[in-house]
Write an enzyme that holds these catalytic residues in place. Sequence first.
Site, PDB file in Angstrom:
ATOM      1  CB  CYS A  19      -0.999   0.044   1.147  1.00 35.64           C
ATOM      2  SG  CYS A  19      -2.259   1.283   0.842  1.00 35.64           S
ATOM      3  CB  CYS A  78      -4.304   3.635  -3.731  1.00 35.35           C
ATOM      4  SG  CYS A  78      -3.796   4.640  -2.340  1.00 35.35           S
TER       5      CYS A  78
HETATM    6  C1  LIG Z   1      -1.118   0.326   6.941  1.00 31.96           C
HETATM    7  C2  LIG Z   1      -1.615  -0.485   5.768  1.00 31.96           C
HETATM    8  C3  LIG Z   1      -2.590   0.049   4.940  1.00 31.96           C
HETATM    9  C4  LIG Z   1      -3.055  -0.682   3.849  1.00 31.96           C
HETATM   10  N1  LIG Z   1      -4.050  -0.129   3.065  1.00 31.96           N
HETATM   11  C5  LIG Z   1      -4.549  -0.848   2.032  1.00 31.96           C
HETATM   12  C6  LIG Z   1      -5.636  -0.326   1.266  1.00 31.96           C
HETATM   13  O1  LIG Z   1      -6.153   0.765   1.511  1.00 31.96           O
HETATM   14  N2  LIG Z   1      -6.114  -1.085   0.226  1.00 31.96           N
HETATM   15  C7  LIG Z   1      -5.573  -2.303  -0.066  1.00 31.96           C
HETATM   16  O2  LIG Z   1      -6.066  -2.958  -1.002  1.00 31.96           O
HETATM   17  N3  LIG Z   1      -4.533  -2.814   0.640  1.00 31.96           N
HETATM   18  C8  LIG Z   1      -4.015  -2.129   1.681  1.00 31.96           C
HETATM   19  N4  LIG Z   1      -2.986  -2.651   2.434  1.00 31.96           N
HETATM   20  C9  LIG Z   1      -2.231  -3.837   1.938  1.00 31.96           C
HETATM   21  C10 LIG Z   1      -2.899  -5.183   2.194  1.00 31.96           C
HETATM   22  O3  LIG Z   1      -3.283  -5.321   3.516  1.00 31.96           O
HETATM   23  C11 LIG Z   1      -1.923  -6.290   1.809  1.00 31.96           C
HETATM   24  O4  LIG Z   1      -1.469  -6.055   0.494  1.00 31.96           O
HETATM   25  C12 LIG Z   1      -2.578  -7.666   1.859  1.00 31.96           C
HETATM   26  O5  LIG Z   1      -2.909  -7.979   3.180  1.00 31.96           O
HETATM   27  C13 LIG Z   1      -1.643  -8.712   1.260  1.00 31.96           C
HETATM   28  O6  LIG Z   1      -2.125 -10.010   1.502  1.00 31.96           O
HETATM   29  P1  LIG Z   1      -1.093 -11.217   1.716  1.00 31.96           P
HETATM   30  O7  LIG Z   1      -1.919 -12.422   1.948  1.00 31.96           O
HETATM   31  O8  LIG Z   1      -0.085 -11.206   0.653  1.00 31.96           O
HETATM   32  O9  LIG Z   1      -0.318 -10.842   3.073  1.00 31.96           O
HETATM   33  P2  LIG Z   1      -0.905 -10.855   4.546  1.00 31.96           P
HETATM   34  O10 LIG Z   1      -2.353 -10.541   4.537  1.00 31.96           O
HETATM   35  O11 LIG Z   1       0.008  -9.970   5.328  1.00 31.96           O
HETATM   36  O12 LIG Z   1      -0.748 -12.370   5.018  1.00 31.96           O
HETATM   37  C14 LIG Z   1       0.495 -13.043   5.034  1.00 31.96           C
HETATM   38  C15 LIG Z   1       0.378 -14.244   5.987  1.00 31.96           C
HETATM   39  O13 LIG Z   1       1.517 -15.073   5.792  1.00 31.96           O
HETATM   40  C16 LIG Z   1       1.966 -15.515   7.051  1.00 31.96           C
HETATM   41  N5  LIG Z   1       3.386 -15.897   6.956  1.00 31.96           N
HETATM   42  C17 LIG Z   1       4.487 -15.110   6.896  1.00 31.96           C
HETATM   43  N6  LIG Z   1       5.602 -15.844   6.813  1.00 31.96           N
HETATM   44  C18 LIG Z   1       5.203 -17.139   6.813  1.00 31.96           C
HETATM   45  C19 LIG Z   1       5.891 -18.384   6.769  1.00 31.96           C
HETATM   46  N7  LIG Z   1       7.227 -18.444   6.717  1.00 31.96           N
HETATM   47  N8  LIG Z   1       5.162 -19.516   6.814  1.00 31.96           N
HETATM   48  C20 LIG Z   1       3.808 -19.486   6.866  1.00 31.96           C
HETATM   49  N9  LIG Z   1       3.096 -18.336   6.920  1.00 31.96           N
HETATM   50  C21 LIG Z   1       3.797 -17.179   6.893  1.00 31.96           C
HETATM   51  C22 LIG Z   1       1.675 -14.377   8.004  1.00 31.96           C
HETATM   52  O14 LIG Z   1       1.573 -14.836   9.335  1.00 31.96           O
HETATM   53  C23 LIG Z   1       0.344 -13.846   7.447  1.00 31.96           C
HETATM   54  O15 LIG Z   1      -0.762 -14.441   8.088  1.00 31.96           O
HETATM   55  C24 LIG Z   1      -2.525  -1.978   3.568  1.00 31.96           C
HETATM   56  C25 LIG Z   1      -1.563  -2.526   4.445  1.00 31.96           C
HETATM   57  C26 LIG Z   1      -1.118  -1.801   5.533  1.00 31.96           C
HETATM   58  C27 LIG Z   1      -0.104  -2.421   6.475  1.00 31.96           C
END
Ligand SMILES: Cc1cc2nc3c(=O)[nH]c(=O)nc-3n(C[C@H](O)[C@H](O)[C@H](O)COP(=O)(O)OP(=O)(O)OC[C@H]3O[C@@H](n4cnc5c(N)ncnc54)[C@H](O)[C@@H]3O)c2cc1C
Length: 442
Positions: free
Chosen positions: A204, A385
């Site tokens: 983000c 965004c």
């Molecule tokens: C402050 C902030 C504001 C944001 N605003 C927006 C917004 O307005 N709009 C938008 O669309 N997005 C936004 N985002 C971004 C969005 O939240 C992320 O892009 C999204 O959560 C990505 O999903 P993901 O599954 O890749 O990662 P995550 O949701 O972070 O999940 C990753 C998971 O993998 C696990 N993991 C890590 N390492 C390992 C391992 N070695 N083995 C097994 N599991 C592991 C973690 O425990 C976690 O549960 C924002 C994020 C933040 C921090």
Amino acid sequence: MLESIGGRPLDRRTFLMLGAAGAGALMLRAPPAGAAERVRTSARIVIAGAGAAGLATASRLAERLDGAKITLIDARKEHYYQPGFTLVGAGVKPASYVVSTTAEYVPGGVELIEERVAEFDPEGKRVVTESGRAVAYDYLVVATGLKLDYEAIPGMDVARIGRNGLGSIYHSPAAASATWGALQEFADKGGVGVFCRPATEMKCAGAPLKYTFITDDHLRRRGNRGKAELIYNANNKVLFSVPIVHEKVRMLFRDRGIKTHYDRVLQAIDPGRRIATFRSPEGTVEQPYDFINVIPPMRAPDAVRNSALRWQEGPWAAEGWMDVEKGNLRHKRFPEVFGVGDIAGVPKGKTAASVKWQVPVAVDHLVADIAGRKSDAVYNGYTSCPLITRLGRAMLVEFDYENNLVPSFPGVVAPLEELWVSWVMKTMALKPTYVSMLRGRA
Ligand SMILES: Cc1cc2nc3c(=O)[nH]c(=O)nc-3n(C[C@H](O)[C@H](O)[C@H](O)COP(=O)(O)OP(=O)(O)OC[C@H]3O[C@@H](n4cnc5c(N)ncnc54)[C@H](O)[C@@H]3O)c2cc1C
């Protein structure tokens, strides 16, 4: 809370219209789930990471496959709705708004191993957990998200977030809430507010800008804007990667008296003395602050970064992002492996909005492999965004790999206008859509 801050009452008709529009647009534009087709298989599918992308993948695979052995691996018991962290840090929502449990989204028939993956062994087609348990797979989906590398900033101590003007909304719901406490103290007194973003890829990329606008607005609401200096430090020569959005934010910052430095990257911090040290073309710059929002460098989690799955050369090799095809998220050297969400080494994304578009594409290719056919589903880099520009207003910026603006509501929601309707989408419509995505329905 929304009503008192947004400044406009939300009548039932408008609410229904927005809900239908928000959810409707996101769903209509999503690639087809292929709900009619259920493929019979005994394939072993491992999904590493049960955040936004991992859970959405598990839900879609469970819906489309009959007999597959699907295993999710993640040690984190809480689920964080991270797009809400900014709202917690702004005082618009409580921390509880962004916290639920992983278990409640795990679909029936999917096994959850509550551990972290310690090692990826794509040659051996297995992963090894931290306790040493080896899990073999026929297909692997990596959805580990990214690592917030606070340790790369000498002096940074996450335990001090919320005290002495030190803020960081990225770390956790508790840190976002503590940052709101620090922001309130700053908005009451004024002083120097410092904002920045890391030089690495980040999730983000609009969030650092949003929080600068939010701070400006809180100061104004308390009549203390004249007592404050706000400084935004961009890591390169732009405020946002899409040129037209950069220009719009540049003008808004100028109009609101937010000073901007380019090519400045946070290198160290002294939370006791309240001094942030930046790297700049002119050399090292010490910047005193009364309030700062620290956003750390972001990299792939170590298990991915130390594996054969990462990019082998170029800037993404050091950060460890997965080497996947940008159009279908399939690994370039291990075709039975996919990378979705923040871990994917693709030119745009790292938002929940991207996850929503990536997962159906990767799942369609994986299911097609099992069914012995080809998928033509393509991910075009869509990301969005909701850029909050003040409390009660946002610009809903949506774009693709080519930096084309791709509005979901052409003619209704102008992407570069500060609109109340975009604010309502961010604060009310997006979380239900996100939860539907986790359940494979959006
Ligand atoms: C402050 C902030 C504001 C944001 N605003 C927006 C917004 O307005 N709009 C938008 O669309 N997005 C936004 N985002 C971004 C969005 O939240 C992320 O892009 C999204 O959560 C990505 O999903 P993901 O599954 O890749 O990662 P995550 O949701 O972070 O999940 C990753 C998971 O993998 C696990 N993991 C890590 N390492 C390992 C391992 N070695 N083995 C097994 N599991 C592991 C973690 O425990 C976690 O549960 C924002 C994020 C933040 C921090």
